[in-house]
Motif scaffolding. Structure first.
Motif, short mmCIF file in Angstrom:
data_model
loop_
_atom_site.label_atom_id
_atom_site.label_comp_id
_atom_site.label_asym_id
_atom_site.label_seq_id
_atom_site.Cartn_x
_atom_site.Cartn_y
_atom_site.Cartn_z
N GLU A 49 5.10 48.30 -7.85
CA GLU A 49 6.19 48.35 -8.83
C GLU A 49 6.70 46.95 -9.16
O GLU A 49 7.90 46.70 -9.26
CB GLU A 49 7.32 49.25 -8.33
CG GLU A 49 6.90 50.69 -8.14
CD GLU A 49 8.02 51.57 -7.62
OE1 GLU A 49 9.16 51.09 -7.47
OE2 GLU A 49 7.75 52.74 -7.36
N GLY A 50 5.79 46.02 -9.30
CA GLY A 50 6.13 44.67 -9.71
C GLY A 50 6.67 43.77 -8.61
O GLY A 50 7.04 42.63 -8.87
N ARG A 51 6.71 44.25 -7.38
CA ARG A 51 7.23 43.46 -6.28
C ARG A 51 6.16 43.30 -5.19
O ARG A 51 5.44 44.25 -4.89
CB ARG A 51 8.46 44.12 -5.66
CG ARG A 51 9.62 44.18 -6.61
CD ARG A 51 10.82 44.80 -5.91
NE ARG A 51 11.95 44.83 -6.80
CZ ARG A 51 12.92 43.92 -6.78
NH1 ARG A 51 12.89 42.94 -5.92
NH2 ARG A 51 13.92 44.02 -7.61
#
Length: 68
Positions: A49-51
């Motif tokens: 999730e983008g992390r």
């Protein structure tokens, strides 16, 4: 043949990085990055999730190196 050469390259890279006290990084087969810290700890870094998510993988023995 290529698999064995890649394993040898990784081991040599980890040994060189350990000698100067920096982590070694490699792309892994699971769409992440394998980080080997100078103290022998291994971590897989993946993006969720983008992390970045850091997953501990254990440790590797001191010299001579063997990666699995």
């Amino acid at each position: 043949m290529h698999h064995e050469r890649l394993k040898q390259f990784r081991c040599q890279s980890v040994e060189k990085a350990r000698a100067v006290g920096i982590p070694a990084y490699f792309l892994d087969e699971f769409d992440g990055v394998l980080r080997v810290l100078p103290d022998g700890r291994k971590e897989r870094i993946v993006v969720t999730e983008g992390r970045p998510v850091i997953l501990p993988l254990g440790t590797i023995p001191p010299w001579p190196m063997t990666l699995r």
